[in-house]
Design a protein around this motif. Structure first.
Motif, PDB file in Angstrom:
ATOM      1  N   ASP A 590       0.818  -1.221   0.000  1.00 46.94           N
ATOM      2  CA  ASP A 590       0.000   0.000   0.000  1.00 46.94           C
ATOM      3  C   ASP A 590       0.848   1.266   0.000  1.00 46.94           C
ATOM      4  O   ASP A 590       0.508   2.254  -0.662  1.00 46.94           O
ATOM      5  CB  ASP A 590      -0.934   0.004   1.216  1.00 46.94           C
ATOM      6  N   GLN A 591       1.937   1.242   0.748  1.00 48.10           N
ATOM      7  CA  GLN A 591       2.743   2.457   0.903  1.00 48.10           C
ATOM      8  C   GLN A 591       3.763   2.657  -0.215  1.00 48.10           C
ATOM      9  O   GLN A 591       4.267   3.759  -0.411  1.00 48.10           O
ATOM     10  CB  GLN A 591       3.470   2.424   2.250  1.00 48.10           C
ATOM     11  N   SER A 592       4.077   1.602  -0.938  1.00 44.26           N
ATOM     12  CA  SER A 592       5.141   1.691  -1.939  1.00 44.26           C
ATOM     13  C   SER A 592       4.642   2.023  -3.332  1.00 44.26           C
ATOM     14  O   SER A 592       5.439   2.336  -4.229  1.00 44.26           O
ATOM     15  CB  SER A 592       5.909   0.360  -1.995  1.00 44.26           C
ATOM     16  N   GLY A 593       3.339   1.921  -3.551  1.00 42.73           N
ATOM     17  CA  GLY A 593       2.826   2.123  -4.899  1.00 42.73           C
ATOM     18  C   GLY A 593       3.049   0.913  -5.780  1.00 42.73           C
ATOM     19  O   GLY A 593       3.010   1.007  -7.017  1.00 42.73           O
TER      20      GLY A 593
END
Length: 595
Positions: A590-593
């Motif tokens: 989710d946070q890394s794209g």
């Protein structure tokens, strides 16, 4: 390090066996039985005393006076029961204590404990900085230390002002009530004479003012301005500095040496033969400072005798390891590693892979240094120690002094990664050996033994060279039908006090750490532990430094071969288990794209 995991597991196993025993019998069994036998060589006399069956508030690890001191001006010092080497626990533990103490954070200072029993890990009963357990194991301990200190301060104020404790309030380093007010520093000396309360009421986390809030490290300014003192910076009155000429092969000895050129260098005070780690014998050059000591060592002419020791060769070792990895080995303990992998032979897809990991030096930013002030009846050491209790007992044995006559001033470490936690106390005993030789020569003085970066690279302890061999069979959907895996690596705990609870069925648990889990695959895991004349030691995350890379790379290979998204494939392999692993993976996605 993963020592804490296996200590706790050993204690849990002992507890399971003790269900029919009395509490006192259980304590006797765990302290004096299999677990105790494993730990006794690691514990100082103070640690053994801490194992006594004491009521709450009476254990050495619960004594406010050992951890908290408050000056008349309100300056509050909280001692860390471990060594800080950059991970920030010196500030973290002080914050936890100050939260419950309701101290004025601007006046809080930090420091370190020593080898006494007060500063053992309260969960493990031994001195240890490692395993990422500092805050986890001491969170409640430091909260209670702060709360007990505050309770004693309030009891003192209530007695002096002749009013009930319930009418008083503690806030920001002061106690007030009934129109009266006093700073903690005004009450502290009298408060420490109060009985330590058995029980204290801790704050509701919603009332925290420090914990969980953005708070800078107490040492940030000193570190960023070059003012922070590390073990290597120790200076004592009359102190000399020494460097050691180590043999070119581990465990070798000098046959003879010519010190005449070294002794002519200005500042050199002595050239001494010294006993070193693993039975080696070397030469120490002692001088007024590091540079003359190094120049003196460079001028030495030494003839080394390596005839009695194995001379490891990296190319030959690799060939030997690769051959061992083809078959055999001791099966790793546990059903998870003993699956039937016979279906691999008929699998439609097969994958074979070999991974080679070299010996690695810890290369911590601050090279090793240990200052020894050896007197006739005592020994004081100044250095960054991850296991001061272990080091204390080793020094006591080496010097012949009682353990209570050995003291260790734990200092800030400029990195460690396990290098400052050597079960054999190698570099500490090398320094003590220099101090003993200096005293025997009639030149007794405090001496700081320093290692250069080159010294540690050539004569230190290393992460073991390791070879993995995997043979995997799987179908078109990526279902693993059989995973046959061998690891060849030296054991880092065999021959140490940790062997009794970290080696099972002939397999070192640190070698297999990180294998298989959290993936539900049928794996047969076997291990070879060759004996090689290279000293080895835990290195940062220990087994996971190689096993995690191997596991994740092979999972990627299978996902790619079966044209599956590697994240989705991992989720499938974890099945309905391991929610924390899944949550961590999903958060990274989710946070890394990703995708």
């Amino acid at each position: 390090m993963i020592i804490d995991r296996y200590l706790q597991q050993a204690l849990a196993e002992a507890a399971a066996q003790a269900t029919q025993l009395s509490r006192r019998s259980f304590v006797t069994m765990t302290v004096g039985g299999a677990v105790g036998l494993a730990l006794l060589p690691l514990a100082s006399e103070g640690v053994r005393a801490q194992q006594a069956d004491l009521p709450p508030g009476q254990k050495p690890t619960e004594q406010p006076a050992a951890f908290v001191s408050i000056g008349q001006d309100g300056t509050t010092t909280v001692l860390c029961n471990r060594m800080d080497m950059g991970q920030g626990i010196e500030t973290a533990l002080a914050m936890i204590c100050a939260e419950e103490l309701d101290a004025d954070w601007s006046k809080v200072r930090t420091g370190f404990g020593d080898q006494r029993g007060n500063y053992v890990d309260p969960m493990l009963g031994m001195h240890l900085t490692g395993g990422s357990n500092s805050v986890k194991n001491s969170f409640t301990q430091y909260r209670e230390l702060g709360a007990r200190t505050k309770a004693m301060l309030m009891t003192t104020a209530a007695a002096q002002w002749k009013m009930p404790v319930s009418s008083l309030k503690a806030q920001n380093g002061r106690i007030s009530g009934g129109g009266k007010s006093a700073g903690y520093g005004e009450l502290f000396d009298a408060a420490m004479k109060q009985p330590v309360p058995e029980k204290v009421v801790l704050k509701d986390p919603k009332d925290f003012k420090l914990i969980g809030k953005p708070t800078g490290l107490k040492v940030s300014r000193d570190k960023s301005t070059g003012q922070q003192a590390y073990g290597i910076d120790t200076k004592l009155p009359g102190m000399l500095v020494a460097v050691i000429a180590h043999p070119p092969t581990f465990g070798a000895r000098y046959k003879g040496f010519d010190a005449s050129a070294a002794e002519k260098i200005k500042g050199v005070r002595a050239v001494l033969a010294v006993d070193l780690d693993r039975g080696a014998k070397g030469i120490a050059v002692v001088a007024d400072g590091y540079w003359p000591a190094k120049m003196g060592r460079d001028a030495l002419k030494v003839e080394w005798d390596t005839s009695a020791v194995e001379k490891p060769d990296s190319a030959k070792l690799l060939a030997q390891y690769r051959e061992l990895a083809q078959s055999g080995g001791k099966l790793a303990p546990g059903e998870a590693f003993r699956a039937d992998v016979s279906k691999r032979a008929g699998a439609p897809n097969k994958l074979s892979a070999e991974f080679v990991f070299p010996y690695l030096n810890h290369a911590q930013m601050e090279p090793l240094a240990c200052t020894v002030n050896l007197k006739a009846d005592s020994c004081e050491l100044h250095f960054a120690s991850q296991m001061p209790g272990v080091d204390t007992d080793a020094v006591a044995k080496s010097t012949g002094l009682p353990a209570e006559k050995v003291s260790i001033k734990v200092l800030m470490g400029g990195g460690g990664f396990g290098r400052r936690a050597v079960p054999s106390s190698e570099y500490v005993l090398d320094a003590v050996s220099v101090a003993k030789a200096l005293a025997a020569s009639g030149k007794r003085a405090p001496v700081k033994v320093m290692w250069s970066r080159e010294d540690d690279m050539k004569a230190g302890y290393y992460r073991p060279m390791t070879v993995h061999r995997a043979d995997i069979g799987f179908d078109a959907q990526g279902n693993v039908l059989g995973w046959d895996h061998r690891i060849v690596s030296q054991s880092i705990v065999m021959g140490s006090p940790f062997e009794s609870f970290m080696v099972k069925d002939g397999v070192d648990a640190t070698t297999t750490e990180g294998m298989r889990g959290p993936y539900d695959v049928p794996m047969r895991l076997a291990v070879h532990h060759p004996k090689v004349n290279v000293p080895v030691l835990w290195w940062r995350s220990v087994g996971s430094t190689h096993t995690a890379f191997v596991m994740e790379t092979l999972v990627d290979e299978i996902a790619q071969a079966t044209q599956q998204d590697p994240v989705a494939y991992r989720m499938k392999l974890m099945g309905g288990k391991h929610p924390r692993h899944k949550a961590a993976l999903q958060l990274a996605v989710d946070q890394s794209g990703y995708g």
